[in-house]
Design an enzyme around this catalytic site. Sequence first.
Site, PDB file in Angstrom:
ATOM      1  N   GLY A  16       0.905  -1.253   0.533  1.00 48.03           N
ATOM      2  CA  GLY A  16       0.221   0.364  -0.171  1.00 48.03           C
ATOM      3  C   GLY A  16       0.693   0.851   0.158  1.00 48.03           C
ATOM      4  N   THR A  17       0.770   2.786   0.404  1.00 45.35           N
ATOM      5  CA  THR A  17       1.032   3.515  -0.036  1.00 45.35           C
ATOM      6  C   THR A  17       1.796   3.661   1.186  1.00 45.35           C
ATOM      7  OG1 THR A  17      -0.881   4.539  -0.878  1.00 45.35           O
ATOM      8  CG2 THR A  17       0.604   5.784  -0.062  1.00 45.35           C
ATOM      9  N   SER A  40      -2.949  -8.976   1.057  1.00 45.77           N
ATOM     10  CA  SER A  40      -4.061  -9.636   1.270  1.00 45.77           C
ATOM     11  C   SER A  40      -3.560 -10.393   0.082  1.00 45.77           C
ATOM     12  CB  SER A  40      -4.879  -8.546   0.363  1.00 45.77           C
ATOM     13  OG  SER A  40      -4.710  -8.293  -1.153  1.00 45.77           O
ATOM     14  N   LEU A  87      -1.263  -1.399   7.037  1.00 44.95           N
ATOM     15  CA  LEU A  87      -2.697  -2.593   6.982  1.00 44.95           C
ATOM     16  C   LEU A  87      -4.138  -1.612   6.749  1.00 44.95           C
ATOM     17  CD1 LEU A  87      -2.770  -5.540   8.821  1.00 44.95           C
ATOM     18  CD2 LEU A  87      -2.835  -5.474   6.386  1.00 44.95           C
ATOM     19  N   ASP A  88      -5.054  -1.917   5.710  1.00 49.77           N
ATOM     20  CA  ASP A  88      -5.938  -0.327   5.783  1.00 49.77           C
ATOM     21  C   ASP A  88      -7.036  -1.356   7.019  1.00 49.77           C
ATOM     22  OD1 ASP A  88      -8.346  -0.495   2.882  1.00 49.77           O
ATOM     23  OD2 ASP A  88      -9.757  -1.145   4.906  1.00 49.77           O
ATOM     24  N   CYS A 156      -2.817  10.271   9.977  1.00 47.62           N
ATOM     25  CA  CYS A 156      -1.833  11.898   9.743  1.00 47.62           C
ATOM     26  C   CYS A 156      -1.960  13.422  10.258  1.00 47.62           C
ATOM     27  CB  CYS A 156      -1.621  11.437   8.463  1.00 47.62           C
ATOM     28  SG  CYS A 156      -3.078  11.554   6.643  1.00 47.62           S
ATOM     29  N   HIS A 258      -0.055  17.468   3.920  1.00 53.03           N
ATOM     30  CA  HIS A 258      -0.602  18.078   4.653  1.00 53.03           C
ATOM     31  C   HIS A 258      -0.760  19.482   5.352  1.00 53.03           C
ATOM     32  CE1 HIS A 258      -2.731  14.320   4.048  1.00 53.03           C
ATOM     33  NE2 HIS A 258      -3.552  14.171   5.636  1.00 53.03           N
ATOM     34  N   ASN A 345       2.341  14.002   5.158  1.00 60.19           N
ATOM     35  CA  ASN A 345       1.664  13.095   5.600  1.00 60.19           C
ATOM     36  C   ASN A 345       1.897  11.379   5.573  1.00 60.19           C
ATOM     37  OD1 ASN A 345       1.240  13.669   2.999  1.00 60.19           O
ATOM     38  ND2 ASN A 345      -0.449  11.439   2.853  1.00 60.19           N
TER      39      ASN A 345
HETATM   40  P1  NAP Z   1      -3.556   1.223   0.641  1.00 57.09           P
HETATM   41  O1  NAP Z   1      -2.578   2.010  -0.042  1.00 57.09           O
HETATM   42  O2  NAP Z   1      -4.907   0.899   0.344  1.00 57.09           O
HETATM   43  O3  NAP Z   1      -3.087  -0.096   1.565  1.00 57.09           O
HETATM   44  C1  NAP Z   1      -3.629  -0.843   2.377  1.00 57.09           C
HETATM   45  C2  NAP Z   1      -2.900  -1.938   2.566  1.00 57.09           C
HETATM   46  O4  NAP Z   1      -3.367  -3.637   3.572  1.00 57.09           O
HETATM   47  C3  NAP Z   1      -2.259  -2.942   0.954  1.00 57.09           C
HETATM   48  O5  NAP Z   1      -1.314  -3.353   1.102  1.00 57.09           O
HETATM   49  C4  NAP Z   1      -3.095  -3.705   1.045  1.00 57.09           C
HETATM   50  O6  NAP Z   1      -2.641  -5.589   0.097  1.00 57.09           O
HETATM   51  C5  NAP Z   1      -3.690  -4.208   2.188  1.00 57.09           C
HETATM   52  N1  NAP Z   1      -4.834  -5.046   2.582  1.00 57.09           N
HETATM   53  C6  NAP Z   1      -5.711  -4.440   2.467  1.00 57.09           C
HETATM   54  N2  NAP Z   1      -6.656  -5.968   2.474  1.00 57.09           N
HETATM   55  C7  NAP Z   1      -6.137  -6.469   3.035  1.00 57.09           C
HETATM   56  C8  NAP Z   1      -6.317  -8.007   3.740  1.00 57.09           C
HETATM   57  N3  NAP Z   1      -7.914  -8.677   3.844  1.00 57.09           N
HETATM   58  N4  NAP Z   1      -5.697  -8.987   3.693  1.00 57.09           N
HETATM   59  C9  NAP Z   1      -4.413  -8.102   4.459  1.00 57.09           C
HETATM   60  N5  NAP Z   1      -4.025  -6.711   3.719  1.00 57.09           N
HETATM   61  C10 NAP Z   1      -5.021  -6.287   2.933  1.00 57.09           C
HETATM   62  O7  NAP Z   1      -3.365   2.184   2.697  1.00 57.09           O
HETATM   63  P2  NAP Z   1      -3.006   3.679   2.815  1.00 57.09           P
HETATM   64  O8  NAP Z   1      -2.736   4.711   2.581  1.00 57.09           O
HETATM   65  O9  NAP Z   1      -1.496   2.557   2.452  1.00 57.09           O
HETATM   66  O10 NAP Z   1      -3.285   2.842   4.958  1.00 57.09           O
HETATM   67  C11 NAP Z   1      -3.191   2.010   5.360  1.00 57.09           C
HETATM   68  C12 NAP Z   1      -3.096   2.137   6.908  1.00 57.09           C
HETATM   69  O11 NAP Z   1      -2.833   3.241   6.900  1.00 57.09           O
HETATM   70  C13 NAP Z   1      -4.490   2.273   6.497  1.00 57.09           C
HETATM   71  O12 NAP Z   1      -5.234   2.129   8.217  1.00 57.09           O
HETATM   72  C14 NAP Z   1      -4.672   4.632   6.749  1.00 57.09           C
HETATM   73  O13 NAP Z   1      -5.576   5.061   7.313  1.00 57.09           O
HETATM   74  C15 NAP Z   1      -2.920   4.455   7.781  1.00 57.09           C
HETATM   75  N6  NAP Z   1      -2.976   5.529   6.923  1.00 57.09           N
HETATM   76  C16 NAP Z   1      -2.597   6.061   6.344  1.00 57.09           C
HETATM   77  C17 NAP Z   1      -1.855   7.182   6.130  1.00 57.09           C
HETATM   78  C18 NAP Z   1      -1.394   7.394   4.307  1.00 57.09           C
HETATM   79  O14 NAP Z   1      -1.012   9.177   4.825  1.00 57.09           O
HETATM   80  N7  NAP Z   1      -1.546   6.779   3.886  1.00 57.09           N
HETATM   81  C19 NAP Z   1      -1.585   8.199   6.938  1.00 57.09           C
HETATM   82  C20 NAP Z   1      -2.046   7.609   8.474  1.00 57.09           C
HETATM   83  C21 NAP Z   1      -2.584   6.504   8.328  1.00 57.09           C
HETATM   84  P3  NAP Z   1      -3.166  -5.383  -1.058  1.00 57.09           P
HETATM   85  O15 NAP Z   1      -2.596  -4.922  -2.224  1.00 57.09           O
HETATM   86  O16 NAP Z   1      -2.427  -6.970  -1.311  1.00 57.09           O
HETATM   87  O17 NAP Z   1      -4.292  -4.941  -1.702  1.00 57.09           O
END
Ligand code: NAP
Length: 369
Positions: A16-17, A40, A87-88, A156, A258, A345
């Site tokens: 993920g991101t 996943s 993780l999501d 974030c 941000h 962020n």
């Molecule tokens: P994202 O890009 O949507 O990535 C989600 C990750 O979770 C991917 O690696 C995905 O794997 C995995 N995943 C989804 N469904 C799954 C399952 N059933 N089993 C195992 N793995 C699974 O989200 P993100 O932006 O990186 O955010 C990740 C977390 O960090 C979230 O909880 C978010 O709220 C938090 N966060 C994000 C930010 C930000 O700036 N983006 C900042 C602070 C906190 P696949 O590729 O295999 O689907």
Amino acid sequence: MNQSRQYNVGVLGATGTVGQRFIALLAEHPFFTLHALGASARSAGKPYAKAVAWKQTRPIPAAARELVVHECDPEHFKDCAVVFSGLDADVAGEIEQRFRLAELAVFSNAKNYRRDPLVPLIVPLVNTAHFAVLPQQQRLHDPPLSKGFIVTNANCSTTAVVIPLAALERAFGPIESCMVTTLQAISGAGYPGVPSLDIIDNVVPYIAGEEEKIEWETLKILGGLAEGDDGRTAFDMHAGTPLRVSASCTRVPVVEGHTECVAVRFARRPPPSPQQVREALQAYTSEAYAIGCPSAPRHTVFVHEEPDRPQPRLDRDYQAGAGVSVGRVRQCRVLDVKFVVLANNVAIGAATSSIINAEYAVLKGIVGA
Ligand code: NAP
């Protein structure tokens, strides 16, 4: 503090991101070694380079390219001293609990355990003192744990505002009120995030759950620890001098970084001047840096004098995204002082915070002892 031993680490949500930022940062880490990756079932079984839609400016690090991505089963991570989670939120609650139960040290970016009264919510440049609740988390877990725990870091948008607030409280005592309006980057919503037709040439004045997160998480992070009647340690939620936080959150067409417009009222009368606020922000240092966490920024807050800074494109990589940039410190005619803060962020707002938390845990002997 000198740290010569190497520690195997795993990353959940590695594709993920946030996961990609973990991979980029950990591949160059002085004492963490990438060992296991999880995502996943869609990604499992593939080498990382095939599983990921890589969106970073640097190439996929050699240390990760050929690592096979697993499903998020603790069995594949049993040789890891630390497990990072990007993780999501839909799946993080159940998966992170399984990892904790398997006696693994989990450092999570997800929201699921941030409100748990036994789980510390730690922005490592602010409240590392909250690591003190971990023995209680382990003791009260059913069954009790000896090594496993969960540490969360903040949302974030909370991270961006809470760092300057902590600096100001350290210098001038409690803050009574804080108004914050965010201009949040699209990467904050993960990949692919907000559809381009919704965000180009536009501002979206709503991010589900975000305002509540800032308003609540800030109190847990800036509050102290209190001893309850039952002898247990509890987060005091800034109870001594109640802090009211009002947040308005918007999504803007910026890729990373941000920006947040903040106004504060201090309990202290008369309040500090804008110049005193500038000096306090610039002087702020973290315990994480003081004890030698390699990813902690030497200068936590950079204070701009130019009237048109900070800007996301110019300032989001300050201290490799681990520090925050503040500008436009000036008097507020309603509260006391107002300013603009910018935080990366995906770096200090996510992966970098988790990594500094884990560095702190290693250096303090909380993991890997
Ligand atoms: P994202 O890009 O949507 O990535 C989600 C990750 O979770 C991917 O690696 C995905 O794997 C995995 N995943 C989804 N469904 C799954 C399952 N059933 N089993 C195992 N793995 C699974 O989200 P993100 O932006 O990186 O955010 C990740 C977390 O960090 C979230 O909880 C978010 O709220 C938090 N966060 C994000 C930010 C930000 O700036 N983006 C900042 C602070 C906190 P696949 O590729 O295999 O689907």
